[in-house]
Write a protein that holds these residues in place. Structure first.
Motif, PDB file in Angstrom:
ATOM      1  N   GLU A   1       1.388   3.903  -3.283  1.00 26.97           N
ATOM      2  CA  GLU A   1       1.142   5.341  -3.145  1.00 26.97           C
ATOM      3  C   GLU A   1       2.351   6.136  -3.607  1.00 26.97           C
ATOM      4  OE1 GLU A   1       0.196   8.648   0.340  1.00 26.97           O
ATOM      5  OE2 GLU A   1      -0.035   6.510   0.773  1.00 26.97           O
TER       6      GLU A   1
ATOM      7  N   ARG B   1       0.835  -1.206   0.000  1.00 22.29           N
ATOM      8  CA  ARG B   1       0.000   0.000   0.000  1.00 22.29           C
ATOM      9  C   ARG B   1       0.871   1.258   0.000  1.00 22.29           C
ATOM     10  NH1 ARG B   1      -1.740   3.739   3.307  1.00 22.29           N
ATOM     11  NH2 ARG B   1      -0.648   2.842   5.091  1.00 22.29           N
TER      12      ARG B   1
ATOM     13  N   SER C   1       2.820   5.803  -7.455  1.00 20.89           N
ATOM     14  CA  SER C   1       1.852   6.582  -8.224  1.00 20.89           C
ATOM     15  C   SER C   1       2.287   8.037  -8.350  1.00 20.89           C
ATOM     16  CB  SER C   1       0.470   6.508  -7.575  1.00 20.89           C
ATOM     17  OG  SER C   1       0.469   7.154  -6.317  1.00 20.89           O
TER      18      SER C   1
END
Length: 618
Positions: free
Chosen positions: A92, A88, A95
């Motif tokens: 993030e 996770r 991205s």
């Protein structure tokens, strides 16, 4: 193409990681930890599975089987939770990765000497660096992905070697199959697969690099026609009126023809990996046959067959991937070098260290002493022997025909350029000796080609994320934007244009000029300069804007640049530029009294035009 040395590749790679640490902190490390857990997990499952199968096929102890089952379930659960948490965070960060890569170029552009921003050779190097980063090599991104691949390959190799030791030390009923020479044979088979994959990668990359060099122009053309020509709304009118899409269609035909001519290269890029896969398949077949034969002669149980087949496969994959990483590293190091060449361009402008003196009497002077200037790599002087002294609080108009050197004069005053000859003084001190950022802070400038941005109105006025609402509102009022502000749907938080907000407002050219003037007022700098920001307006409208701005400028030093003489009659002093020289200085009345001067000539030429225009209108 010359091969890069190992030492150079290590140096380039480490610098790449340093840039990643600065702009994408934690991304490469997070990827490494995630891949470590992800790569170890299959080996744990394989080992537990082998033990369960051996137990079921031999002693069949229920409690032991349950312990193994519980162990594999619990281990996989812990690994899954850890991977989910790390993944996770990594997703993030990843991205945001390309946005942060863009900031690398933004930061470099801001650190460059302004004159370098207008240097075509340097901007070509920037374009080359961007192409190598985004289009061809993905150098920095490849470091991120390469980190995962390196961890995965290392775990596959080390864990496989540990778990295959018992394969070679376990004894069977056949002495031939127990011969140590089989260790060498298996290792040769696995290594040959890795080497063939590495060789294929080298060949493939050589062809790819040649293809990249041959297609640079086509890639740039595709980017231009794909975005600049068709998607840029500022160019939309001309594209449609003059049907410029026909040019794009011609370039597209050339791209298609180019691809047809390069079919041989594309074939080579696919044939090398195909050959490597055949070699890898044969090598794996030999390894699997060895495991099967040894099990057939009773060296180990059924569960161990599963373990050895799985880990030998992982060992082969690890070696192949390691070879690929080493080969691929040279490719993206080559691309990273292009980025580093651009990032290493020095800022040759002397930054200075002196602070701006704070005077109670407000007696500041800016003086040009025999200043001449020519742009880099040219022999043509834009300004020659300019001598001009300006006291803080005075209003100076700089007038002259287009191309007379007015804007260059302002750029020199703001230290966007340094003089080629002569010097510019602030209170008797060469401005190059002042701290560069502090010196720049004393100027508010509205250039002819000023820009507003797709941020909120308040952010455009303040040039900052956070701003003083009352101050911004007051500056907009002084600039004559107060009535338009009342109709803004979200007041100062209204976005200009629709790039970031579908409710953003489109503003007219005149409204944009008022916002730019408000921005200059908000900065509250002691020097305010208007460099023909109203050139698109008619002379009367320009005069009104300048007159009003002269009132709100108060006791600040104001410099107004225009090629329309009537707009600046209210100024304390007028400097007339012609062919890069200051040919006259004085008040409007003094200059107009000189019937042989350039000001008189320009004044009468413009007055005659407007008189004629008015007669025609009547």
């Amino acid at each position: 193409m010359k091969r890069m040395s190992i030492q150079k590749r290590i140096s380039v790679t480490m610098r790449g990681f340093a840039i990643l640490k600065q702009y994408c902190p934690g991304l490469a490390q997070g990827k490494a930890v995630y891949e470590l857990i992800h790569s170890i997990q299959p080996f744990i499952s394989v080992w537990f599975t082998a033990q369960i199968m051996n137990e079921i096929s031999e002693q069949r102890r229920i409690k032991t089987v349950l312990v193994y089952v519980l162990g594999v379930v619990l281990t996989n659960f812990i690994c899954a939770v850890l991977k989910s948490m790390i993944n996770r965070i990594c997703n993030e960060k990843e991205s945001q990765m390309w946005s942060w890569f863009g900031k690398i170029f933004s930061d470099k552009q801001m650190s460059l000497d302004f004159v370098d921003l207008e240097n075509a050779a340097i901007q070509h190097r920037r374009q080359e660096a961007e192409e190598n980063l985004y289009m061809f090599g993905n150098g920095l991104a490849q470091l991120v992905w390469g980190t995962s691949a390196l961890v995965r390959a290392s775990v596959n190799i080390l864990a496989s070697l540990v778990m295959t030791v018992s394969l070679f030390v376990s004894k069977s009923r056949n002495k031939v199959i127990d011969n140590p020479v089989w260790i060498l044979i298996v290792l040769i088979c696995i290594t040959s697969g890795g080497l063939s994959n590495s060789k294929a990668t080298v060949k493939e990359n050589e062809v790819f690099m040649k293809w990249c060099r041959d297609t640079v122009w086509f890639n740039r053309a595709a980017m231009f026609f794909g975005y600049e020509l068709y998607m840029n709304p500022e160019k939309a009118k001309d594209v449609r009126i003059y049907r410029q899409n026909t040019i794009a269609e011609k370039v597209l035909d050339q791209l298609i023809q180019h691809d047809r001519e390069n079919q041989t290269d594309l074939f080579k890029m696919s044939i090398y990996p195909a050959i490597a896969y055949i070699v890898i398949g044969l090598a794996n077949a030999v390894c699997y046959l060895f495991v099967a034969v040894k099990a057939l002669f009773g060296a180990f149980g059924v569960g161990s067959i599963v373990q050895y087949v799985a880990v030998l496969s992982r060992l082969g994959e690890g070696l192949q991937e390691l070879m690929y990483i080493l080969s691929d590293n040279e490719v993206y190091c080559t691309h990273l070098q292009k980025l580093f060449e651009y990032l290493d361009i020095p800022n040759n402008m002397y930054q200075g260290s002196l602070t701006i003196e704070k005077r109670d009497d407000n007696e500041y002077y800016v003086e040009f002493k025999d200043v001449s200037f020519k742009y880099p790599d040219t022999d043509i002087y834009v300004l020659r022997h300019v001598n001009l002294k300006l006291k803080v609080g005075e209003k100076l108009a700089v007038v002259g025909m287009n191309g007379s050197g007015k804007t260059t004069f302002i750029k020199l005053m703001c230290r966007l350029y340094d003089p080629t000859e002569g010097e510019i003084l602030l209170n008797g001190v060469n401005i190059q000796k002042y701290d560069y950022d502090e010196y720049m802070s004393i100027f508010s400038v509205v250039f002819q080609d000023f820009r507003l941005f797709s941020f909120t109105l308040g952010q455009n006025v303040s040039a900052s994320v956070a701003y003083d609402s009352e101050k911004a509102r007051e500056c907009l009022k002084k600039a004559g934007f107060d009535k338009r502000l009342e109709s803004m749907p979200n007041d100062l938080e209204t976005f200009l244009y629709k790039d970031f907000d579908t409710d953003g407002v489109e503003i007219s050219g005149g409204e944009a000029q008022k916002i730019a003037l408000a921005r200059a007022l908000y900065k509250d700098a002691p020097f305010i300069i208007l460099d023909e920001p109203t050139a698109a307006l008619d002379p009367l409208s320009e005069y009104e804007v300048y007159s009003k701005f002269n009132e709100i400028a108060g006791d600040k030093t104001a410099i107004y640049i225009s090629h329309r003489l009537a707009s600046c009659r209210f100024c304390d002093k007028i400097a007339v530029f012609h062919a890069g020289e200051v040919v006259q200085k004085g008040t409007h009345e003094e200059l107009l009294a000189d019937s042989k001067g350039k000001y008189y000539e320009l004044w009468n030429a413009q007055a005659q035009y407007y008189t004629t225009q008015n007669q025609v209108s009547v």
